[in-house]
Each structure stands twice: as structure tokens, then as C-alpha cells.
Design a protein around this motif. Structure first.
Motif, PDB file in Angstrom:
ATOM      1  N   UNK A  89     -30.220 -19.505  13.782  1.00  0.00           N
ATOM      2  CA  UNK A  89     -29.269 -20.601  13.909  1.00  0.00           C
ATOM      3  C   UNK A  89     -29.646 -21.441  15.128  1.00  0.00           C
ATOM      4  N   UNK A  90     -30.235 -22.618  14.929  1.00  0.00           N
ATOM      5  CA  UNK A  90     -30.699 -23.398  16.069  1.00  0.00           C
ATOM      6  C   UNK A  90     -29.596 -24.039  16.895  1.00  0.00           C
ATOM      7  N   UNK A  91     -28.480 -24.352  16.263  1.00  0.00           N
ATOM      8  CA  UNK A  91     -27.407 -25.079  16.949  1.00  0.00           C
ATOM      9  C   UNK A  91     -26.162 -24.208  17.105  1.00  0.00           C
ATOM     10  N   UNK A  92     -25.360 -24.548  18.075  1.00  0.00           N
ATOM     11  CA  UNK A  92     -24.099 -23.842  18.293  1.00  0.00           C
ATOM     12  C   UNK A  92     -23.186 -24.008  17.082  1.00  0.00           C
ATOM     13  N   UNK A 108     -21.487  -9.828   8.874  1.00  0.00           N
ATOM     14  CA  UNK A 108     -20.687  -8.993   9.779  1.00  0.00           C
ATOM     15  C   UNK A 108     -20.586  -9.582  11.182  1.00  0.00           C
ATOM     16  N   UNK A 109     -21.144 -10.788  11.364  1.00  0.00           N
ATOM     17  CA  UNK A 109     -21.142 -11.483  12.653  1.00  0.00           C
ATOM     18  C   UNK A 109     -21.883 -10.710  13.742  1.00  0.00           C
ATOM     19  N   UNK A 110     -22.968 -10.070  13.355  1.00  0.00           N
ATOM     20  CA  UNK A 110     -23.898  -9.548  14.352  1.00  0.00           C
ATOM     21  C   UNK A 110     -24.798 -10.695  14.799  1.00  0.00           C
ATOM     22  N   UNK A 111     -24.968 -10.818  16.107  1.00  0.00           N
ATOM     23  CA  UNK A 111     -25.743 -11.915  16.676  1.00  0.00           C
ATOM     24  C   UNK A 111     -26.843 -11.326  17.551  1.00  0.00           C
ATOM     25  N   UNK A 112     -28.074 -11.808  17.340  1.00  0.00           N
ATOM     26  CA  UNK A 112     -29.248 -11.296  18.045  1.00  0.00           C
ATOM     27  C   UNK A 112     -29.933 -12.428  18.817  1.00  0.00           C
ATOM     28  N   UNK A 113     -30.571 -12.073  19.914  1.00  0.00           N
ATOM     29  CA  UNK A 113     -31.297 -13.045  20.729  1.00  0.00           C
ATOM     30  C   UNK A 113     -32.787 -12.955  20.426  1.00  0.00           C
ATOM     31  N   UNK A 119     -18.692 -19.923  15.753  1.00  0.00           N
ATOM     32  CA  UNK A 119     -18.641 -18.477  15.977  1.00  0.00           C
ATOM     33  C   UNK A 119     -19.726 -17.940  16.897  1.00  0.00           C
ATOM     34  N   UNK A 120     -20.716 -18.766  17.272  1.00  0.00           N
ATOM     35  CA  UNK A 120     -21.769 -18.265  18.160  1.00  0.00           C
ATOM     36  C   UNK A 120     -22.540 -19.416  18.791  1.00  0.00           C
ATOM     37  N   UNK A 121     -23.318 -19.084  19.798  1.00  0.00           N
ATOM     38  CA  UNK A 121     -24.174 -20.061  20.450  1.00  0.00           C
ATOM     39  C   UNK A 121     -25.351 -20.418  19.548  1.00  0.00           C
ATOM     40  N   UNK A 122     -26.125 -21.399  19.981  1.00  0.00           N
ATOM     41  CA  UNK A 122     -27.339 -21.765  19.259  1.00  0.00           C
ATOM     42  C   UNK A 122     -28.527 -20.937  19.699  1.00  0.00           C
ATOM     43  N   UNK A 123     -29.654 -21.105  18.959  1.00  0.00           N
ATOM     44  CA  UNK A 123     -30.892 -20.370  19.224  1.00  0.00           C
ATOM     45  C   UNK A 123     -30.686 -18.865  19.131  1.00  0.00           C
ATOM     46  N   UNK A 124     -29.960 -18.440  18.103  1.00  0.00           N
ATOM     47  CA  UNK A 124     -29.703 -17.025  17.866  1.00  0.00           C
ATOM     48  C   UNK A 124     -30.022 -16.701  16.411  1.00  0.00           C
ATOM     49  N   UNK A 125     -30.201 -15.422  16.122  1.00  0.00           N
ATOM     50  CA  UNK A 125     -30.222 -14.936  14.743  1.00  0.00           C
ATOM     51  C   UNK A 125     -28.827 -14.399  14.454  1.00  0.00           C
ATOM     52  N   UNK A 126     -28.168 -14.986  13.461  1.00  0.00           N
ATOM     53  CA  UNK A 126     -26.758 -14.690  13.191  1.00  0.00           C
ATOM     54  C   UNK A 126     -26.636 -14.147  11.774  1.00  0.00           C
ATOM     55  N   UNK A 161     -25.950 -19.025   3.946  1.00  0.00           N
ATOM     56  CA  UNK A 161     -24.581 -19.032   4.432  1.00  0.00           C
ATOM     57  C   UNK A 161     -24.566 -19.409   5.912  1.00  0.00           C
ATOM     58  N   UNK A 162     -23.656 -20.302   6.280  1.00  0.00           N
ATOM     59  CA  UNK A 162     -23.506 -20.723   7.666  1.00  0.00           C
ATOM     60  C   UNK A 162     -22.115 -20.345   8.152  1.00  0.00           C
ATOM     61  N   UNK A 163     -22.042 -19.929   9.391  1.00  0.00           N
ATOM     62  CA  UNK A 163     -20.753 -19.488   9.930  1.00  0.00           C
ATOM     63  C   UNK A 163     -20.664 -19.796  11.420  1.00  0.00           C
TER      64      UNK A 163
END
Length: 234
Positions: free
Chosen positions: A128-131, A145-150, A134-141, A232-234
Motif C-alpha cells: 500500500x503506497x499511500x496512507x 485481518x489488518x496485519x500490517x508489515x514494514x 486504517x494504516x500508514x503508507x509504504x506498508x504491506x497491508x 481489496x483496499x482498506x
């Protein structure tokens, strides 16, 4: 460098400068070796690193025919991440990106929580490049289950229920050809659980047992938008 020598060198460079050796060697912790697979484009030509669009989702299958991975150019140098923790508490190191700007990274696209992954129909997990709300940008979302990785820190878990980082794919960069090959993994793999959970679905898509076959000498890289019908985007 010979392939076996390359993998052996991974264990010896933890204290090396980020310039030079680590521009070509991605895994500090000894990698789990798999058959080498050159990354190619949809036309069958070697994938050229300089043609990757920064902060764009690309996918390829490795180390098995049915296990998808993300390939990302994060658009900036990515340095080492130390003391990443598996779910069992054991630690490992990751030494950052490869390529001319050290901005290229790759991870298994199988979420570490409930094993959501990109399919031909839909993907609940993506870079996910942009905020978003539900989460910041530049993350794998993972929206399942809304797990977010850097992805700039070895896919370290930033939030959500995931118990460990995504497994990292060890990349070999050829500066003369500006090309990549996948040669192994580092971190916690989930392939056995993945094949067990999705055995019937994978058999329908790949044929019985074929998803467990090695990816082969080459593996095709596609944009995620070309790989699956809906993201899917969230």
C-alpha cells in the motif's frame, strides 16, 4: 560468485559496510537454499530492474509454482534490520535491499496470520503506497485481518494479529545485466501450512500436486493488477 559460495557468504557479512558487499547480498542470516529461478517479464525476457515502477505491486511465484511473492522497488535505499523474531521467539537478521539503489526487496505474499494470499480472483494482501483510513503508507497491508508489515524493515509486523514477519525472498542481483534471480528464503516460512490449508483450491488451479513443484529455472513477474482481477483496499 558461485551460488553456493554466495549463500555461504550471507552468514559472513553481518558486520560489512552497506556499500559493496551488501549491495549484492541480501540475507545476513544464512538462507534456506532453493533452486535458482531467474526473474523474467511476461514476454519471457529477463526482468530489467531499471524498468520497475517504484512503489508498485509486482508478484512472482517462488520457491514453488503455487507460492506467490511480492517484488517491490521501494524507491529509496533500504538498510539492514536486525533481530527480527519468528513466532517461536528465534531471531534472524535481514540486510536490506538489492539493486543499483539498494531499493529492491521481495517477500512471500502469504500473510503470517491466516495465510491470505493473492489469487487470480482477488487479493486481500498488497503493498500500500499511500496512507489509508486504517494504516500508514509504504506498508504491506493484509485487509483480511489488518496485519500490517514494514517492507523496509524485513517485513517486520507493525500492527495487527500476525505473529511474525513475512518470509523474505533472497535475491541475487546481476549488475551487468541489471537482472534478478531468486535463490532462497530467510525468516519463517509458511509453505507447509499454506499447502495444507489450500490443497483443494490449489489442485483445481494448478493440477494435483503441481503447486508444490519447484518454480523452475525462470519465474514470471507481473504487476498485481495483471495477476488478479480485484485487489481489496482498506
Amino acid at each position: 560468485m558461485e551460488r553456493r559460495g554466495f549463500l555461504s557468504a550471507c552468514a559472513a557479512v553481518a558486520g560489512a559496510s552497506q556499500i559493496g558487499v551488501l549491495s549484492e547480498v541480501w540475507a545476513v542470516t544464512p538462507a534456506r537454499e532453493y533452486p535458482r529461478a531467474r526473474l523474467i517479464d511476461i514476454h519471457g525476457d529477463p526482468l530489467i530492474v531499471g524498468r520497475l515502477v517504484p512503489r508498485t505491486n509486482y508478484v512472482f511465484n517462488y520457491p514453488y509454482a503455487g507460492t506467490p511473492c511480492f517484488l517491490l522497488d521501494l524507491g529509496r535505499p533500504v538498510v539492514a534490520a536486525r533481530e527480527l523474531l519468528r513466532a517461536d521467539g528465534s531471531a534472524y537478521d535481514w540486510s536490506g535491499g538489492v539493486g543499483p539503489s539498494r531499493s529492491i526487496v521481495a517477500y512471500s505474499a502469504i500473510c503470517a496470520h491466516k495465510l491470505a494470499y493473492p489469487t487470480r480472483e482477488v487479493s486481500f494482501i498488497r503493498f500500500q503506497p499511500d496512507r489509508s483510513p486504517t494504516s500508514d503508507g509504504d506498508v504491506i497491508h493484509c485487509c483480511a485481518d489488518h496485519s500490517v508489515y514494514d517492507p523496509s524493515a524485513g517485513a517486520r509486523v507493525m500492527s495487527g494479529p500476525a505473529p511474525q514477519p513475512l518470509a523474505a525472498i533472497v535475491l541475487e542481483y546481476d549488475p551487468e545485466r541489471d537482472a534478478l534471480a531468486a535463490i532462497g528464503t530467510v525468516g519463517a516460512e509458511q509453505f507447509d501450512a499454506f499447502f495444507h490449508k489450500y490443497d483443494f483450491k490449489l489442485a483445481l488451479e494448478y493440477g494435483q500436486g503441481h503447486a508444490r513443484q519447484p518454480a523452475g529455472d525462470t519465474t514470471v513477474v507481473r504487476e498485481l493488477a495483471q495477476y488478479c482481477r480485484q485487489t481489496i483496499r482498506c
